[in-house]
Design a protein around this motif. Structure first.
Motif, PDB file in Angstrom:
ATOM      1  N   TYR A  88       0.843  -1.203   0.000  1.00 53.05           N
ATOM      2  CA  TYR A  88       0.000   0.000   0.000  1.00 53.05           C
ATOM      3  C   TYR A  88       0.878   1.253   0.000  1.00 53.05           C
ATOM      4  O   TYR A  88       0.642   2.189  -0.776  1.00 53.05           O
ATOM      5  N   GLN A  89       1.901   1.254   0.844  1.00 49.12           N
ATOM      6  CA  GLN A  89       2.793   2.425   0.873  1.00 49.12           C
ATOM      7  C   GLN A  89       3.512   2.592  -0.470  1.00 49.12           C
ATOM      8  O   GLN A  89       3.652   3.698  -0.982  1.00 49.12           O
ATOM      9  N   GLY A  90       3.945   1.486  -1.030  1.00 50.59           N
ATOM     10  CA  GLY A  90       4.635   1.559  -2.332  1.00 50.59           C
ATOM     11  C   GLY A  90       3.737   2.092  -3.430  1.00 50.59           C
ATOM     12  O   GLY A  90       4.155   2.920  -4.256  1.00 50.59           O
ATOM     13  N   LEU A  91       2.494   1.671  -3.442  1.00 51.45           N
ATOM     14  CA  LEU A  91       1.560   2.093  -4.503  1.00 51.45           C
ATOM     15  C   LEU A  91       1.343   3.610  -4.500  1.00 51.45           C
ATOM     16  O   LEU A  91       1.021   4.191  -5.535  1.00 51.45           O
ATOM     17  N   GLN A  92       1.547   4.244  -3.354  1.00 55.27           N
ATOM     18  CA  GLN A  92       1.367   5.710  -3.296  1.00 55.27           C
ATOM     19  C   GLN A  92       2.382   6.424  -4.196  1.00 55.27           C
ATOM     20  O   GLN A  92       2.155   7.544  -4.628  1.00 55.27           O
ATOM     21  N   GLN A  93       3.513   5.762  -4.468  1.00 50.19           N
ATOM     22  CA  GLN A  93       4.597   6.419  -5.218  1.00 50.19           C
ATOM     23  C   GLN A  93       4.596   6.055  -6.699  1.00 50.19           C
ATOM     24  O   GLN A  93       5.433   6.512  -7.455  1.00 50.19           O
ATOM     25  N   VAL A  94       3.692   5.189  -7.104  1.00 49.69           N
ATOM     26  CA  VAL A  94       3.764   4.617  -8.449  1.00 49.69           C
ATOM     27  C   VAL A  94       2.590   5.110  -9.289  1.00 49.69           C
ATOM     28  O   VAL A  94       1.463   5.151  -8.793  1.00 49.69           O
ATOM     29  N   GLN A  95       2.871   5.496 -10.526  1.00 47.75           N
ATOM     30  CA  GLN A  95       1.837   6.130 -11.353  1.00 47.75           C
ATOM     31  C   GLN A  95       1.247   5.222 -12.440  1.00 47.75           C
ATOM     32  O   GLN A  95       0.252   5.559 -13.048  1.00 47.75           O
ATOM     33  N   THR A  96       1.876   4.106 -12.733  1.00 44.63           N
ATOM     34  CA  THR A  96       1.429   3.305 -13.872  1.00 44.63           C
ATOM     35  C   THR A  96       0.060   2.659 -13.613  1.00 44.63           C
ATOM     36  O   THR A  96      -0.353   2.489 -12.461  1.00 44.63           O
ATOM     37  N   GLU A  97      -0.606   2.267 -14.708  1.00 43.25           N
ATOM     38  CA  GLU A  97      -1.938   1.671 -14.557  1.00 43.25           C
ATOM     39  C   GLU A  97      -1.867   0.336 -13.802  1.00 43.25           C
ATOM     40  O   GLU A  97      -2.668   0.052 -12.932  1.00 43.25           O
ATOM     41  N   TRP A  98      -0.864  -0.467 -14.151  1.00 41.18           N
ATOM     42  CA  TRP A  98      -0.693  -1.769 -13.502  1.00 41.18           C
ATOM     43  C   TRP A  98       0.666  -1.836 -12.825  1.00 41.18           C
ATOM     44  O   TRP A  98       1.625  -1.218 -13.278  1.00 41.18           O
ATOM     45  N   VAL A  99       0.733  -2.630 -11.751  1.00 41.91           N
ATOM     46  CA  VAL A  99       1.996  -2.838 -11.047  1.00 41.91           C
ATOM     47  C   VAL A  99       2.223  -4.345 -10.890  1.00 41.91           C
ATOM     48  O   VAL A  99       1.354  -5.060 -10.381  1.00 41.91           O
TER      49      VAL A  99
END
Ligand SMILES: Nc1nc2c(ncn2[C@@H]2O[C@H](COP(=O)(O)OP(=O)(O)OP(=O)(O)O)[C@@H](O)[C@H]2O)c(=O)[nH]1
Length: 197
Positions: A88-99
């Motif tokens: 969850y914390q990592g997703l705050q920094q990532v802009q792409t549609e999929w991870v």
């Protein structure tokens, strides 16, 4: 083949209690396991992030182009909150549609398998928020893909006090990832596991 609008988050904030030493640093064919996982992820995504509370420990071993996202927890706490909170914390920094989300301890994962996984993103339904490997009935949450809308879904889930990936994946529209070679999902958790490699 590098895929557009896809980045990778590798979770490396576990305590490796069963292994007795930091799994991320164990050399596999001379390469620290975390570095190997980073290099593999770079074959399918241009941006690779590592979520960990231990920046200093890993900074020297990861490829220069990979970025560490420092995982935070408050001064009253002595340890991170687990992999779901890390993601969850990592997703705050990532802009792409999929991870693409990976554990750091997948010593048998291959480029061919990862490319096969990535192809499956093209046939995702609009309502599906994740594509995750499963060993029925158990999801393998750190081998799969999460859509950016999971940020909000994780926030709502965490607000209820839950932290289990199984609970999260069971209550949302998640597609099972087809794994061609199941040996690639092998997690290296104990010294006995290491001997198998
Ligand atoms: N960022 C982050 N990663 C975690 C956390 N907990 C586990 N992980 C990662 O999730 C993956 C799977 O972890 P596990 O093998 O279940 O747990 P572990 O703590 O590493 O090992 P054990 O102590 O033996 O259970 C590994 O890549 C861990 O580094 C966490 O709190 N934060």
């Amino acid at each position: 083949m590098i895929k557009d609008d896809l980045s990778t988050i590798i979770l490396a904030g576990g305590y490796s209690r069963r292994m007795g030493e930091d799994k991320a640093l164990i050399p596999i064919s001379g390469i620290p396991l975390l570095k190997r996982t980073c290099e593999l992820a770079q074959t399918v995504t241009s941006q690779v992030y590592i979520v960990t509370p231990w920046r200093e420990r890993y900074q020297e071993i990861i490829p220069n182009s990979c970025q560490i996202i420092p995982e935070t927890y408050s001064a009253e706490e002595t340890s991170p909150h687990g992999a779901l909170v890390g993601l969850y914390q990592g997703l705050q920094q990532v802009q792409t549609e999929w991870v693409l989300v990976l554990a750091c301890d997948l010593p048998k994962l291959t480029r061919t398998e990862l490319e096969f996984w990535c192809q499956q993103l093209d046939s995702m339904g609009k309502d599906q928020v994740a594509l995750v490997a499963k060993s029925p009935p158990i999801w393998q949450p750190l081998a799969g893909f999460y859509h950016r809308q999971c940020k909000a879904l994780f926030a709502a889930y965490l607000a209820t006090g839950e932290r289990s990936f199984q609970g999260f994946l069971n209550q949302h529209c998640v597609k099972e990832l087809t794994v061609r070679d199941r040996a690639t999902l092998f997690n290296c958790n104990t010294p006995e596991d290491l001997e198998q490699i």
